[in-house]
Enzyme design. Structure first.
Site, mmCIF file in Angstrom:
data_model
loop_
_atom_site.group_PDB
_atom_site.id
_atom_site.type_symbol
_atom_site.label_atom_id
_atom_site.label_comp_id
_atom_site.label_asym_id
_atom_site.label_seq_id
_atom_site.Cartn_x
_atom_site.Cartn_y
_atom_site.Cartn_z
ATOM 1 N N ASP A 210 56.313 -16.570 18.776
ATOM 2 C CA ASP A 210 57.424 -16.444 19.108
ATOM 3 C C ASP A 210 57.322 -17.095 21.268
ATOM 4 O O ASP A 210 56.795 -16.105 21.691
ATOM 5 C CB ASP A 210 58.349 -14.538 19.330
ATOM 6 C CG ASP A 210 59.823 -14.594 20.443
ATOM 7 O OD1 ASP A 210 60.005 -15.843 20.732
ATOM 8 O OD2 ASP A 210 59.977 -14.196 20.378
ATOM 9 N N ASP A 221 64.315 -21.332 22.438
ATOM 10 C CA ASP A 221 63.937 -19.822 22.200
ATOM 11 C C ASP A 221 63.287 -18.809 20.323
ATOM 12 O O ASP A 221 64.690 -19.553 20.133
ATOM 13 C CB ASP A 221 64.479 -18.212 22.680
ATOM 14 C CG ASP A 221 63.787 -16.777 22.562
ATOM 15 O OD1 ASP A 221 63.144 -16.979 21.505
ATOM 16 O OD2 ASP A 221 64.443 -15.961 22.867
ATOM 17 N N HIS A 290 70.320 -12.442 22.155
ATOM 18 C CA HIS A 290 70.695 -12.382 23.238
ATOM 19 C C HIS A 290 71.488 -13.881 24.110
ATOM 20 O O HIS A 290 70.816 -15.151 23.076
ATOM 21 C CB HIS A 290 69.837 -11.291 24.467
ATOM 22 C CG HIS A 290 68.797 -12.656 23.715
ATOM 23 N ND1 HIS A 290 67.464 -13.969 24.592
ATOM 24 C CD2 HIS A 290 67.468 -12.252 23.759
ATOM 25 C CE1 HIS A 290 67.030 -14.690 24.669
ATOM 26 N NE2 HIS A 290 66.244 -13.518 23.459
ATOM 27 N N HIS A 298 67.431 -13.722 28.837
ATOM 28 C CA HIS A 298 68.500 -12.960 28.494
ATOM 29 C C HIS A 298 69.195 -12.983 29.507
ATOM 30 O O HIS A 298 69.236 -12.121 30.448
ATOM 31 C CB HIS A 298 67.652 -11.007 28.863
ATOM 32 C CG HIS A 298 66.583 -10.808 27.242
ATOM 33 N ND1 HIS A 298 65.641 -10.227 27.686
ATOM 34 C CD2 HIS A 298 66.523 -11.192 26.165
ATOM 35 C CE1 HIS A 298 64.636 -10.151 26.502
ATOM 36 N NE2 HIS A 298 65.064 -11.217 25.644
ATOM 37 N N GLU A 323 68.123 -12.943 16.949
ATOM 38 C CA GLU A 323 66.764 -12.817 16.167
ATOM 39 C C GLU A 323 66.388 -11.546 15.236
ATOM 40 O O GLU A 323 67.989 -10.752 16.144
ATOM 41 C CB GLU A 323 65.573 -12.937 17.409
ATOM 42 C CG GLU A 323 66.122 -12.119 18.594
ATOM 43 C CD GLU A 323 65.099 -12.138 19.842
ATOM 44 O OE1 GLU A 323 64.049 -11.910 19.488
ATOM 45 O OE2 GLU A 323 65.206 -11.654 20.602
ATOM 46 N N GLU A 418 64.200 -16.031 14.491
ATOM 47 C CA GLU A 418 64.760 -16.565 15.367
ATOM 48 C C GLU A 418 65.055 -17.861 15.480
ATOM 49 O O GLU A 418 64.350 -19.304 15.161
ATOM 50 C CB GLU A 418 64.053 -16.063 17.241
ATOM 51 C CG GLU A 418 64.790 -16.418 18.135
ATOM 52 C CD GLU A 418 64.190 -15.491 18.964
ATOM 53 O OE1 GLU A 418 65.387 -15.450 20.427
ATOM 54 O OE2 GLU A 418 63.206 -15.637 19.438
#
Length: 437
Positions: A210, A221, A290, A298, A323, A418
């Site tokens: 990640d 992300d 998120h 976030h 994710e 994700e």
């Protein structure tokens, strides 16, 4: 700066050489995915042969030549590869039903054009992510330390975005968005090695990679799960399917709780057999996707991966990371192991910092990372020494937040996939989508 970037490129090439030497898997078989078969191949010739005998067979010559493996290029800065500074568009998805009109609406199309610079930053970060992860997926092998794996990924990002070797991650214009996660097995998230950690990747491990890339604060992300033993294939398939379901269901005015319900239904339809025991794949209910804001990994919205009835709606212009995490354990994580991830608080407390060493460390954090997460390896890279007391002081005072590893029960296995997408005025764009996942 050019010399330092070249040094990173040289280090990546050395790592690739080491990875090639580790091609031998646990049972001693050589990875031959790019080798041609040495077996003789025969084909039936239905026409008459040269000697007039119909239906005779002729042998093809052996071809013992190995196909040349193509390494993804991490030595050339991304800006050089795209001299026009226009970066590839991600996967475009039309909105459903009530929002389908947006695709051809002239006003919305004009808004889309006005957002070009913002989206182009995200697309640049996405292209870097795709190239780095292609390199990582090609080169990560059992026998490597987790530190070697993280260095490979992070140095690749630094090289492509021309981040000076002396910088921790590259805060202002672009660079690493947060520490590379390489959580193993029952650990689902927020593990990266600290100095002295000699953990070695094993054939039997389930490793979640990640990592994030940002350009001008626009963060991409994206994560995938890496395994070498096919016994885990169904676990990975469940989580990948669940993540794609969440992306497919996402859209303007869609309730977050409805997305969670769809993700849960898909993931729980899978099971996996490991060591003769069949396990249901459970969504980890206290982990979420998120929203993402500039320089803020976030945002204010959380995307559940189980049905929770949250009526909050997605809105036009939102960036989200969907994710999902699946587990063979309880489907519930808790803090465990040594902390490596930290971030400066978005809202700093009004109280001052009394310890002089802590004030110096806070200045470093502000200068090098801002609100982007960092890890202890990044502080080591910057030359910070004997900083643990100062770091603990900043955590206790609320200036810095600690993010310990998140783990299910020992003996269980967890997987993660994700992607980052944006809800544009006309269509949804899955920015981090690639040929791999």
């Amino acid at each position: 700066m050019v010399t330092k970037v070249d040094a990173l490129a040289k280090q990546l090439n050395e790592q690739a050489t080491l990875a090639d030497k580790a091609e031998v898997t646990k049972n001693g078989d050589v990875d031959n995915e790019d080798h041609e078969s040495d077996e003789d191949q025969e084909e039936t010739n239905g026409a008459a042969s040269t000697n007039g005998t119909p239906g005779s067979k002729k042998k093809k010559k052996k071809n013992n030549k190995k196909k040349k493996k193509t390494q993804p290029d991490l030595s050339t800065p991304i800006a050089t590869l795209f001299p026009n500074k226009i970066y590839p568009v991600g996967e475009l998805c039309d909105y459903k039903e009530d929002n389908l009109w947006r695709t051809t609406d002239e006003e919305k199309r004009a808004q889309e054009k006005n957002n070009f610079d913002d989206y182009n930053d995200a697309r640049k970060a996405s292209e870097v992510h795709r190239r780095v992860r292609a390199y990582a997926r090609r080169n990560i092998k059992p026998g490597m330390t987790m530190t070697e794996i993280c260095d490979m990924i992070e140095n690749g990002t630094r090289t492509l975005l021309e981040v000076p070797a002396t910088r921790g991650g590259g805060f202002e214009a672009g660079g690493i968005a947060f520490p590379t996660g390489c959580s193993l097995n029952h650990c689902a998230a927020h593990y990266t090695p600290n100095a002295g950690d000699q953990t070695v990747l094993q054939y039997e491990d389930v490793c979640k990679i990640d990592f994030g890339v940002h350009v001008n604060g626009r963060i991409i992300d994206s994560a995938f799960t890496l395994t070498f033993d096919p016994v885990y294939d169904n676990l990975l398939a469940a989580v990948k399917d669940a993540t794609n379901t969440g992306i497919r269901e996402a859209g303007i005015d869609v309730r977050l709780g409805d997305i969670g319900a769809a993700i849960q239904e898909v993931m729980e339809s899978y099971e996996v057999e490991i060591g003769g025991t069949t396990y249901p794949v459970k969504p980890i209910r206290n982990l979420t996707g998120h929203s993402i804001e500039r320089y803020k990994i976030h945002g204010t919205k959380a995307v559940p991966i189980v049905a929770n009835g949250d009526p909050t709606k997605m809105e036009e212009g939102d960036f989200f990371a969907i994710e999902t995490f699946g587990s063979t354990g309880r489907g519930l994580v808790r803090y465990d192991m040594e902390t490596s991830h930290y971030s400066r608080a978005y809202e700093l407390p009004k109280s001052g910092i009394r310890l002089p060493r802590a004030r110096i460390l806070m200045d470093t954090i502000n200068r090098e990372f801002g609100t982007l997460p960092f890890c202890r390896r990044y502080l080591d890279r910057l030359g910070e020494e004997k900083y643990l007391l100062a770091l603990r002081t900043l955590v206790d005072s609320g200036h810095v937040q600690a993010h310990p590893p998140l783990c299910d029960v020992k003996g269980s296995y967890t997987a993660q996939y994700e992607h980052t997408f944006v809800l544009g005025p006309t269509r949804k764009e899955v920015l981090s989508r690639g040929d791999d996942y």
